[in-house]
Design a protein around this motif. Structure first.
Motif, PDB file in Angstrom:
ATOM      1  N   PHE A   1     -18.417 -20.323  67.357  1.00 46.73           N
ATOM      2  CA  PHE A   1     -17.985 -20.430  65.967  1.00 46.73           C
ATOM      3  C   PHE A   1     -17.180 -19.192  65.574  1.00 46.73           C
ATOM      4  N   ILE A   2     -16.232 -19.414  64.657  1.00 43.39           N
ATOM      5  CA  ILE A   2     -15.546 -18.324  63.958  1.00 43.39           C
ATOM      6  C   ILE A   2     -16.287 -18.126  62.640  1.00 43.39           C
ATOM      7  N   VAL A   3     -16.699 -16.897  62.360  1.00 44.89           N
ATOM      8  CA  VAL A   3     -17.408 -16.594  61.120  1.00 44.89           C
ATOM      9  C   VAL A   3     -16.487 -15.771  60.230  1.00 44.89           C
ATOM     10  N   LEU A   4     -16.243 -16.276  59.020  1.00 45.53           N
ATOM     11  CA  LEU A   4     -15.334 -15.635  58.079  1.00 45.53           C
ATOM     12  C   LEU A   4     -16.085 -15.257  56.806  1.00 45.53           C
ATOM     13  N   PRO A   5     -15.713 -14.150  56.167  1.00 44.70           N
ATOM     14  CA  PRO A   5     -16.352 -13.741  54.915  1.00 44.70           C
ATOM     15  C   PRO A   5     -15.887 -14.618  53.759  1.00 44.70           C
ATOM     16  N   PRO A   6     -16.536 -14.504  52.588  1.00 46.67           N
ATOM     17  CA  PRO A   6     -16.115 -15.301  51.426  1.00 46.67           C
ATOM     18  C   PRO A   6     -14.664 -15.051  51.030  1.00 46.67           C
TER      19      PRO A   6
END
Length: 309
Positions: free
Chosen positions: A275-280
């Motif tokens: 997965f790619i995890v991105l901030p808000p």
């Protein structure tokens, strides 16, 4: 709500700033307007929508459930709009981008392809940070230390970001050709019990789950060695110390070169996916890097089928 009935863009922009700061005064400073103007825009927006967006707690603000949902949607929309305008204007991706990835994923898959992205964004300062099992906090946070993007393997349960699927993968045992030329054979998964199993988690949960799915039942693992860093795990497997679980991303090159072999055809999705995890709040550079990762993964081909036969 039909598109022609959307609230004014200025009201949504004011709400996004107030919701991000949880403070009317700070939103006013950012937007260059008065505190009263921000408050009036929020009240008018709530009246138009028909529900409150904030709980007013003295000088503090707290988002309602509807407010939290609108903030997420507004943030995504403004990020996408800003990135699209930047591309229309021919603006290059610049600034600094801090990315955290598992070391084996970086070495085996990302770094060999990275020149393509670097050439496309020469004005960007990219910092690539290695992550292993000890990098993330126990609370499930992965975007600390000012990270703009992270790649992780597992299930999308991280608390501090939004996960975008990068790729499903099947996990399978791999070993050195040396292991097949000496000692106990490896005709079926049951033969794994006669070998040393190399672990990437201290309790061997990944191996236990794989063996169960392959039809091998046992209360605990046989001989085992644990390695915190996945690159060390692969190195140990190539030296003939035992068998480890790998996937097409981490072991593809070693399999192609004959440094590792697959003794069985079983390929089981045992933990999840990459997965790619991105901030808000997503920087244009982070969104561009995420889009590039997805495009490169698509070019790499379809994932393994998950079979147990």
């Amino acid at each position: 709500m039909q598109r022609r009935h959307l609230p004014p863009l200025n009201a949504l922009r004011t709400f996004e700033a107030a919701a991000r700061h949880l403070h009317m005064g700070k939103a006013a400073d950012e937007l260059g307007v008065t505190h009263g103007a921000v408050s009036k825009q929020i009240v008018n927006l709530e009246d138009q929508l028909g529900f409150p967006l904030f709980h007013r707690l003295g000088n503090r603000l707290e988002l309602t459930d509807q407010g939290q949902k609108l903030l997420k949607a507004a943030t995504t929309a403004f990020d996408q709009l800003g990135y699209a305008i930047a591309r229309l204007e021919g603006e290059t991706i610049a600034g600094e981008l801090r990315v955290s990835v598992p070391s084996a994923f970086a070495e085996k898959w990302l770094v060999p392809r990275l020149a393509k992205f670097v050439d496309a964004a020469p004005a960007l300062k990219l910092s690539l940070l290695s992550a292993n099992a000890s990098y993330d906090s126990a609370g499930g946070d992965v975007l600390g230390d000012g990270l703009d993007l992270a790649v992780r393997f597992g299930e999308p349960v991280w608390k501090d970001g939004t996960a975008r699927l990068l790729s499903h993968v099947g996990s399978f045992p791999v070993c050195s050709p040396l292991l097949l030329s000496e000692g106990s054979g490896l005709a079926t998964p049951n033969d794994l019990l006669q070998h040393t199993l190399l672990l990437d988690d201290p309790q061997g949960a990944n191996w236990l789950r794989w063996l169960k799915r392959a039809g091998v039942s046992l209360p605990q693992l046989p001989r085992a060695l644990y390695f915190q860093d996945f690159n060390l795990l692969l190195a140990a497997a190539k030296q003939g110390l035992g068998l480890c679980l790998a996937d097409r991303i981490t072991a593809g090159e070693d399999l192609a070169r004959g440094h590792l072999l697959r003794p069985f055809r079983q390929s089981i999705e045992h933990l999840g996916a990459y997965f790619i995890v991105l901030p808000p709040l997503v920087l244009p550079a982070a969104r561009a890097f995420a889009d590039w990762l997805e495009a490169e993964m698509a070019l790499a081909g379809a994932p393994d089928e998950f079979t147990v036969s």
